[in-house]
Design a protein around this motif. Structure first.
Motif, PDB file in Angstrom:
ATOM      1  N   SER A  18       0.743  -1.133  -0.130  1.00  8.88           N
ATOM      2  CA  SER A  18      -0.033  -0.176  -0.174  1.00  8.88           C
ATOM      3  C   SER A  18       1.021   1.425  -0.043  1.00  8.88           C
ATOM      4  CB  SER A  18      -0.919  -0.046   1.202  1.00  8.88           C
ATOM      5  OG  SER A  18      -0.241   0.054   2.519  1.00  8.88           O
ATOM      6  N   ASP A  19       1.980   1.109   0.592  1.00 11.70           N
ATOM      7  CA  ASP A  19       3.274   2.399   0.198  1.00 11.70           C
ATOM      8  C   ASP A  19       4.308   2.010   0.202  1.00 11.70           C
ATOM      9  OD1 ASP A  19       3.849   1.457   3.092  1.00 11.70           O
ATOM     10  OD2 ASP A  19       2.294   2.582   3.757  1.00 11.70           O
ATOM     11  N   ASP A  20       5.251   2.592   0.221  1.00 12.40           N
ATOM     12  CA  ASP A  20       6.816   2.431   0.212  1.00 12.40           C
ATOM     13  C   ASP A  20       7.550   1.970   1.380  1.00 12.40           C
ATOM     14  OD1 ASP A  20       6.724   2.377  -2.702  1.00 12.40           O
ATOM     15  OD2 ASP A  20       6.973   4.461  -2.928  1.00 12.40           O
ATOM     16  N   ASN A  21       7.025   2.173   2.451  1.00 12.91           N
ATOM     17  CA  ASN A  21       7.460   1.906   3.808  1.00 12.91           C
ATOM     18  C   ASN A  21       8.311   0.560   3.886  1.00 12.91           C
ATOM     19  OD1 ASN A  21       6.637   4.238   4.720  1.00 12.91           O
ATOM     20  ND2 ASN A  21       4.913   3.417   5.915  1.00 12.91           N
ATOM     21  N   VAL A  22       9.217   0.470   4.533  1.00 14.37           N
ATOM     22  CA  VAL A  22      10.261  -0.692   4.900  1.00 14.37           C
ATOM     23  C   VAL A  22       9.995  -1.221   6.070  1.00 14.37           C
ATOM     24  CG1 VAL A  22      12.477  -1.505   4.738  1.00 14.37           C
ATOM     25  CG2 VAL A  22      11.954   0.567   3.280  1.00 14.37           C
ATOM     26  N   ALA A  23       9.406  -2.543   5.954  1.00 14.01           N
ATOM     27  CA  ALA A  23       9.149  -3.380   7.227  1.00 14.01           C
ATOM     28  C   ALA A  23      10.454  -3.844   7.919  1.00 14.01           C
ATOM     29  CB  ALA A  23       8.235  -4.631   7.064  1.00 14.01           C
ATOM     30  N   VAL A  24      10.624  -3.521   8.976  1.00 10.87           N
ATOM     31  CA  VAL A  24      11.864  -3.930  10.146  1.00 10.87           C
ATOM     32  C   VAL A  24      11.385  -5.239  11.240  1.00 10.87           C
ATOM     33  CG1 VAL A  24      13.916  -3.656  10.999  1.00 10.87           C
ATOM     34  CG2 VAL A  24      12.934  -2.059   9.267  1.00 10.87           C
ATOM     35  N   LYS A  25      12.040  -6.229  11.119  1.00 10.05           N
ATOM     36  CA  LYS A  25      11.633  -7.164  12.424  1.00 10.05           C
ATOM     37  C   LYS A  25      12.846  -6.833  13.255  1.00 10.05           C
ATOM     38  CE  LYS A  25       9.979 -11.425  13.938  1.00 10.05           C
ATOM     39  NZ  LYS A  25       9.613 -12.823  13.446  1.00 10.05           N
ATOM     40  N   LEU A  26      12.464  -6.562  14.615  1.00  8.13           N
ATOM     41  CA  LEU A  26      13.463  -6.155  15.837  1.00  8.13           C
ATOM     42  C   LEU A  26      13.655  -7.511  16.254  1.00  8.13           C
ATOM     43  CD1 LEU A  26      11.664  -2.975  17.335  1.00  8.13           C
ATOM     44  CD2 LEU A  26      13.251  -3.275  15.380  1.00  8.13           C
ATOM     45  N   PRO A  27      14.899  -7.463  16.916  1.00  6.66           N
ATOM     46  CA  PRO A  27      15.331  -8.743  17.681  1.00  6.66           C
ATOM     47  C   PRO A  27      14.387  -9.329  18.687  1.00  6.66           C
ATOM     48  CG  PRO A  27      17.271  -7.184  17.468  1.00  6.66           C
ATOM     49  CD  PRO A  27      15.662  -6.449  16.926  1.00  6.66           C
ATOM     50  N   ASN A  28      13.652  -8.236  19.270  1.00  6.26           N
ATOM     51  CA  ASN A  28      12.564  -8.947  20.305  1.00  6.26           C
ATOM     52  C   ASN A  28      11.382  -9.390  19.678  1.00  6.26           C
ATOM     53  OD1 ASN A  28      11.124  -6.467  19.403  1.00  6.26           O
ATOM     54  ND2 ASN A  28      11.169  -5.769  21.400  1.00  6.26           N
ATOM     55  N   GLY A  29      11.193  -9.450  18.504  1.00  6.60           N
ATOM     56  CA  GLY A  29      10.005  -9.995  17.436  1.00  6.60           C
ATOM     57  C   GLY A  29       9.120  -8.718  17.202  1.00  6.60           C
ATOM     58  N   ASP A  30       9.214  -7.646  17.732  1.00  4.77           N
ATOM     59  CA  ASP A  30       8.447  -6.857  17.194  1.00  4.77           C
ATOM     60  C   ASP A  30       8.638  -6.158  16.013  1.00  4.77           C
ATOM     61  OD1 ASP A  30       7.133  -6.425  19.787  1.00  4.77           O
ATOM     62  OD2 ASP A  30       8.175  -4.671  20.534  1.00  4.77           O
ATOM     63  N   PRO A  58      21.383  -8.768  21.022  1.00  5.61           N
ATOM     64  CA  PRO A  58      21.086  -7.408  20.491  1.00  5.61           C
ATOM     65  C   PRO A  58      19.833  -6.956  20.560  1.00  5.61           C
ATOM     66  CG  PRO A  58      20.584  -9.491  19.047  1.00  5.61           C
ATOM     67  CD  PRO A  58      21.419  -9.953  20.307  1.00  5.61           C
ATOM     68  N   THR A  59      19.666  -5.750  20.866  1.00  2.00           N
ATOM     69  CA  THR A  59      18.529  -4.882  21.274  1.00  2.00           C
ATOM     70  C   THR A  59      18.501  -3.388  20.526  1.00  2.00           C
ATOM     71  OG1 THR A  59      18.745  -5.716  23.426  1.00  2.00           O
ATOM     72  CG2 THR A  59      17.341  -3.793  23.439  1.00  2.00           C
ATOM     73  N   VAL A  60      17.594  -3.120  20.006  1.00  2.00           N
ATOM     74  CA  VAL A  60      17.136  -1.878  19.322  1.00  2.00           C
ATOM     75  C   VAL A  60      16.973  -0.967  20.576  1.00  2.00           C
ATOM     76  CG1 VAL A  60      15.858  -0.446  17.622  1.00  2.00           C
ATOM     77  CG2 VAL A  60      17.015  -2.807  17.088  1.00  2.00           C
ATOM     78  N   ILE A  61      17.689   0.077  20.800  1.00  2.00           N
ATOM     79  CA  ILE A  61      17.158   0.927  21.926  1.00  2.00           C
ATOM     80  C   ILE A  61      16.405   2.090  21.450  1.00  2.00           C
ATOM     81  CG2 ILE A  61      18.130   2.579  23.701  1.00  2.00           C
ATOM     82  CD1 ILE A  61      20.509   0.740  24.009  1.00  2.00           C
ATOM     83  N   PHE A  62      16.817   2.675  20.052  1.00  2.00           N
ATOM     84  CA  PHE A  62      16.366   3.928  19.627  1.00  2.00           C
ATOM     85  C   PHE A  62      16.344   4.157  18.252  1.00  2.00           C
ATOM     86  CE2 PHE A  62      16.693   8.846  18.853  1.00  2.00           C
ATOM     87  CZ  PHE A  62      15.494   9.005  19.447  1.00  2.00           C
ATOM     88  N   MET A  63      15.310   4.257  17.581  1.00  2.00           N
ATOM     89  CA  MET A  63      15.080   4.835  16.105  1.00  2.00           C
ATOM     90  C   MET A  63      14.349   6.001  16.026  1.00  2.00           C
ATOM     91  SD  MET A  63      14.326   1.236  13.982  1.00  2.00           S
ATOM     92  CE  MET A  63      12.820   0.889  14.706  1.00  2.00           C
ATOM     93  N   THR A  64      14.549   6.944  15.252  1.00  2.00           N
ATOM     94  CA  THR A  64      13.937   8.245  15.159  1.00  2.00           C
ATOM     95  C   THR A  64      13.322   8.310  13.789  1.00  2.00           C
ATOM     96  OG1 THR A  64      15.886   9.570  14.609  1.00  2.00           O
ATOM     97  CG2 THR A  64      15.335   9.436  16.931  1.00  2.00           C
TER      98      THR A  64
END
Length: 64
Positions: A18-30, A58-64
């Protein structure tokens, strides 16, 4: 700013039809959707490929 993270909706493929967004799966499953662009593609590769292979917890702490 290279990308903006949003909660993902429907992760059938790397990019949502539906759009050009990029889906990302985080290490915690989110999942998050990043606005399209080269920074988002690089971020996706770092999170999904590099992070699981090299850091012990691995942990993603912050994305802006």
């Amino acid at each position: 700013m290279c990308f903006r993270a949003e909660p993902a909706r429907g992760l059938g493929s790397e990019k949502n039809d539906s759009d050009d967004n990029v889906a990302v799966k985080l290490p915690n499953g989110d999942s998050r959707r990043l606005s399209a662009g080269p920074c988002s593609e690089l971020t996706k590769q770092v999170i999904e490929i590099f992070a699981p292979r090299f850091p012990k917890m691995p942990t993603v702490i912050f994305m802006t």
